[in-house]
Design a protein around this motif. Structure first.
Motif, PDB file in Angstrom:
ATOM      1  N   LEU A  70       0.874  -1.163   0.000  1.00  0.00           N
ATOM      2  CA  LEU A  70       0.000   0.000   0.000  1.00  0.00           C
ATOM      3  C   LEU A  70       0.915   1.219   0.000  1.00  0.00           C
ATOM      4  CD1 LEU A  70      -2.710  -1.127   2.550  1.00  0.00           C
ATOM      5  CD2 LEU A  70      -2.844  -1.120   0.062  1.00  0.00           C
ATOM      6  N   ASP A  71       0.826   2.005  -1.035  1.00  0.00           N
ATOM      7  CA  ASP A  71       1.691   3.165  -1.227  1.00  0.00           C
ATOM      8  C   ASP A  71       1.157   4.329  -0.399  1.00  0.00           C
ATOM      9  OD1 ASP A  71       2.903   5.529  -2.259  1.00  0.00           O
ATOM     10  OD2 ASP A  71       3.290   4.506  -4.169  1.00  0.00           O
ATOM     11  N   ARG A  72       1.826   4.622   0.717  1.00  0.00           N
ATOM     12  CA  ARG A  72       1.370   5.669   1.627  1.00  0.00           C
ATOM     13  C   ARG A  72       1.355   7.031   0.939  1.00  0.00           C
ATOM     14  NH1 ARG A  72      -1.822   3.578   4.869  1.00  0.00           N
ATOM     15  NH2 ARG A  72      -2.097   5.711   5.505  1.00  0.00           N
ATOM     16  N   LEU A  73       2.251   7.276   0.021  1.00  0.00           N
ATOM     17  CA  LEU A  73       2.278   8.549  -0.687  1.00  0.00           C
ATOM     18  C   LEU A  73       0.988   8.720  -1.507  1.00  0.00           C
ATOM     19  CD1 LEU A  73       3.819  11.135  -1.420  1.00  0.00           C
ATOM     20  CD2 LEU A  73       4.865   9.871  -3.294  1.00  0.00           C
ATOM     21  N   LEU A  74       0.613   7.685  -2.259  1.00  0.00           N
ATOM     22  CA  LEU A  74      -0.630   7.757  -3.030  1.00  0.00           C
ATOM     23  C   LEU A  74      -1.841   7.884  -2.116  1.00  0.00           C
ATOM     24  CD1 LEU A  74      -0.035   5.037  -5.782  1.00  0.00           C
ATOM     25  CD2 LEU A  74      -0.058   7.531  -6.075  1.00  0.00           C
ATOM     26  N   ILE A  75      -1.832   7.164  -1.023  1.00  0.00           N
ATOM     27  CA  ILE A  75      -2.942   7.227  -0.068  1.00  0.00           C
ATOM     28  C   ILE A  75      -3.059   8.624   0.515  1.00  0.00           C
ATOM     29  CG2 ILE A  75      -3.721   6.414   2.203  1.00  0.00           C
ATOM     30  CD1 ILE A  75      -2.519   3.632   1.341  1.00  0.00           C
ATOM     31  N   ASN A  76      -1.946   9.204   0.914  1.00  0.00           N
ATOM     32  CA  ASN A  76      -1.980  10.546   1.502  1.00  0.00           C
ATOM     33  C   ASN A  76      -2.395  11.609   0.485  1.00  0.00           C
ATOM     34  OD1 ASN A  76      -1.348   9.672   4.087  1.00  0.00           O
ATOM     35  ND2 ASN A  76       0.846   9.838   3.736  1.00  0.00           N
ATOM     36  N   LYS A  77      -1.978  11.452  -0.765  1.00  0.00           N
ATOM     37  CA  LYS A  77      -2.417  12.380  -1.818  1.00  0.00           C
ATOM     38  C   LYS A  77      -3.928  12.302  -1.994  1.00  0.00           C
ATOM     39  CE  LYS A  77       1.749  12.713  -4.671  1.00  0.00           C
ATOM     40  NZ  LYS A  77       2.330  12.422  -5.988  1.00  0.00           N
TER      41      LYS A  77
END
Length: 97
Positions: A70-77
């Motif tokens: 799970l890509d935290r950067l994509l999730i946070n964006k």
């Protein structure tokens, strides 16, 4: 003849449909409403269906020989975009924040 990859893609679609169904019930009756047949709240059902989706995602990742991260950067964006549009809806008087 379908491949395992095809099958898993259909499974992901089904899981998304099941999530959509629970979200619809939660929208109509409330997230904490309890199904009289299962005795489970819409929140518990949503939690289960999201985990079912993650399980299929992991299987699909395995089939593609990709790490199921799970890509935290994509999730946070995505969270920031949602917050932005929630503020917009609030300014329009369509959402109480």
């Amino acid at each position: 003849m379908k491949t395992k990859l095809d099958h898993l893609l259909f499974c992901i679609g089904e899981e998304c449909g099941e999530i959509q169904q629970v979200v619809g019930k939660a929208g109509r009756f409330g997230i904490m409403d309890t199904n009289p047949k299962t005795k489970k709240t819409n929140w518990i059902e949503l939690h289960k269906e999201i985990h079912d989706l993650i399980a299929v995602y992991e299987m699909l990742s395995d089939e593609l020989h990709k790490a199921p991260n799970l890509d935290r950067l994509l999730i946070n964006k995505k969270k920031k975009r949602i917050e932005k549009y929630m503020q917009y809806a609030s300014r329009l008087g369509q959402l109480v924040v």
